[in-house]
Design a protein around this motif. Structure first.
Motif, mmCIF file in Angstrom:
data_model
loop_
_atom_site.group_PDB
_atom_site.id
_atom_site.type_symbol
_atom_site.label_atom_id
_atom_site.label_comp_id
_atom_site.label_asym_id
_atom_site.label_seq_id
_atom_site.Cartn_x
_atom_site.Cartn_y
_atom_site.Cartn_z
ATOM 1 N N GLY A 61 44.393 40.574 27.712
ATOM 2 C CA GLY A 61 43.435 40.652 28.805
ATOM 3 C C GLY A 61 43.952 41.497 29.950
ATOM 4 O O GLY A 61 45.079 41.982 29.943
ATOM 5 N N ASN A 62 43.124 41.644 30.952
ATOM 6 C CA ASN A 62 43.461 42.383 32.157
ATOM 7 C C ASN A 62 44.105 41.413 33.147
ATOM 8 O O ASN A 62 43.509 40.389 33.493
ATOM 9 C CB ASN A 62 42.195 43.006 32.746
ATOM 10 C CG ASN A 62 42.465 43.833 33.968
ATOM 11 O OD1 ASN A 62 42.691 43.291 35.039
ATOM 12 N ND2 ASN A 62 42.431 45.143 33.800
ATOM 13 N N LEU A 63 45.306 41.742 33.614
ATOM 14 C CA LEU A 63 46.057 40.846 34.486
ATOM 15 C C LEU A 63 45.355 40.622 35.817
ATOM 16 O O LEU A 63 45.316 39.490 36.318
ATOM 17 C CB LEU A 63 47.476 41.382 34.710
ATOM 18 C CG LEU A 63 48.389 40.504 35.554
ATOM 19 C CD1 LEU A 63 48.578 39.138 34.918
ATOM 20 C CD2 LEU A 63 49.728 41.184 35.768
ATOM 21 N N VAL A 64 44.777 41.645 36.399
ATOM 22 C CA VAL A 64 44.073 41.487 37.675
ATOM 23 C C VAL A 64 42.884 40.539 37.501
ATOM 24 O O VAL A 64 42.642 39.668 38.340
ATOM 25 C CB VAL A 64 43.623 42.853 38.236
ATOM 26 C CG1 VAL A 64 42.773 42.698 39.475
ATOM 27 C CG2 VAL A 64 44.829 43.726 38.522
ATOM 28 N N ALA A 65 42.157 40.678 36.409
ATOM 29 C CA ALA A 65 41.029 39.785 36.136
ATOM 30 C C ALA A 65 41.510 38.349 35.944
ATOM 31 O O ALA A 65 40.857 37.405 36.395
ATOM 32 C CB ALA A 65 40.268 40.256 34.899
ATOM 33 N N ALA A 66 42.664 38.176 35.302
ATOM 34 C CA ALA A 66 43.208 36.830 35.105
ATOM 35 C C ALA A 66 43.585 36.198 36.440
ATOM 36 O O ALA A 66 43.304 35.019 36.680
ATOM 37 C CB ALA A 66 44.429 36.885 34.192
ATOM 38 N N LEU A 67 44.194 36.966 37.320
ATOM 39 C CA LEU A 67 44.582 36.435 38.621
ATOM 40 C C LEU A 67 43.363 36.136 39.483
ATOM 41 O O LEU A 67 43.330 35.121 40.187
ATOM 42 C CB LEU A 67 45.534 37.400 39.322
ATOM 43 C CG LEU A 67 46.857 37.656 38.591
ATOM 44 C CD1 LEU A 67 47.727 38.628 39.367
ATOM 45 C CD2 LEU A 67 47.603 36.373 38.301
ATOM 46 N N LEU A 68 42.347 36.990 39.414
ATOM 47 C CA LEU A 68 41.104 36.711 40.140
ATOM 48 C C LEU A 68 40.409 35.478 39.579
ATOM 49 O O LEU A 68 39.880 34.655 40.326
ATOM 50 C CB LEU A 68 40.175 37.921 40.105
ATOM 51 C CG LEU A 68 40.581 39.102 40.973
ATOM 52 C CD1 LEU A 68 39.701 40.315 40.670
ATOM 53 C CD2 LEU A 68 40.514 38.756 42.437
ATOM 54 N N GLY A 69 40.404 35.335 38.251
ATOM 55 C CA GLY A 69 39.811 34.151 37.629
ATOM 56 C C GLY A 69 40.545 32.882 38.011
ATOM 57 O O GLY A 69 39.930 31.842 38.280
ATOM 58 N N ALA A 70 41.861 32.940 38.079
ATOM 59 C CA ALA A 70 42.651 31.775 38.491
ATOM 60 C C ALA A 70 42.422 31.460 39.963
ATOM 61 O O ALA A 70 42.389 30.293 40.349
ATOM 62 C CB ALA A 70 44.129 32.020 38.221
ATOM 63 N N ALA A 71 42.243 32.484 40.782
ATOM 64 C CA ALA A 71 42.008 32.259 42.212
ATOM 65 C C ALA A 71 40.627 31.644 42.449
ATOM 66 O O ALA A 71 40.478 30.751 43.290
ATOM 67 C CB ALA A 71 42.136 33.572 42.976
ATOM 68 N N VAL A 72 39.633 32.107 41.719
ATOM 69 C CA VAL A 72 38.286 31.558 41.881
ATOM 70 C C VAL A 72 38.219 30.142 41.316
ATOM 71 O O VAL A 72 37.698 29.223 41.945
ATOM 72 C CB VAL A 72 37.233 32.468 41.202
ATOM 73 C CG1 VAL A 72 35.879 31.791 41.143
ATOM 74 C CG2 VAL A 72 37.137 33.785 41.934
ATOM 75 N N GLY A 73 38.764 29.955 40.114
ATOM 76 C CA GLY A 73 38.690 28.644 39.465
ATOM 77 C C GLY A 73 39.657 27.623 40.033
ATOM 78 O O GLY A 73 39.353 26.429 40.073
ATOM 79 N N GLY A 74 40.812 28.059 40.488
ATOM 80 C CA GLY A 74 41.830 27.123 40.938
ATOM 81 C C GLY A 74 42.033 27.121 42.430
ATOM 82 O O GLY A 74 43.162 27.051 42.904
#
Length: 183
Positions: A61-74
């Protein structure tokens, strides 16, 4: 206050979604990154970004998208809900029920002494099992929604660019064909 957005939650969510949709990566990579971030948000360890990065690497996956997803979800507003849902789901899966009077052990004392061994069975094990199950379910849902949104966003962007190029060509009097460069 750093917990509350300056304008509104919908505006913040719009900002994060546009940041994700505008990433320069394949729809699979962005969707897999978001799914990894959402998956990691369910875990009780507080290491969401590290878990998201590792899962992101595993699923390409895309690391920036993963970090944004973790920031939104967590974020601090959703973490109590996610942890509670993880714990209840884990108890349900493990067929473990709490006594009617509350938690099975002195949670405050365990947290004060940070006894991992005492925390594992009654709290962390059900949370880890529930987090894995809920993380997979919501991660797959977010993968499908993000991939669909990426495809729709890119198609709309392609159409807008083509319309702009066509209207520019009309204004300049060229047709954009092979012979237009010699005019």
């Amino acid at each position: 206050m750093w917990l509350w957005p300056r304008r509104s939650f919908s505006r913040s969510l719009q900002y994060f979604s546009k940041r994700i949709l505008r990433l320069n990566a394949s729809p699979h990579a962005v969707a897999a990154g978001v799914a990894a971030g959402i998956f990691a948000s369910f875990f009780p360890l507080g290491l969401h970004f590290i878990i998201a990065a590792v899962i992101c690497w595993v699923v390409a996956g895309n690391l920036v998208a993963a970090l944004l997803g973790a920031a939104v979800g967590g974020n601090p507003l959703t973490v109590p809900l996610l942890w509670g849902a993880s714990w209840e789901t884990g108890k349900l899966v493990m067929h473990r029920h709490l006594p009617a009077h509350g938690a099975p052990v002195d949670l405050g004392g365990m947290m004060q002494h940070l006894s991992f061994q005492q925390l594992w069975k009654p709290i962390l094990e059900p949370m880890a099992i529930g987090a894995t199950l809920l993380g997979i379910i919501f991660g797959l849902i977010c993968y499908a929604l993000t991939r669909w949104a990426m495809n729709v966003f890119r198609e709309q962007r392609r159409r807008r660019r083509a319309e702009r190029a066509h209207s520019r060509d009309k204004l300049s009097g060229t047709t954009g064909g092979i012979g237009s460069a010699t005019r």
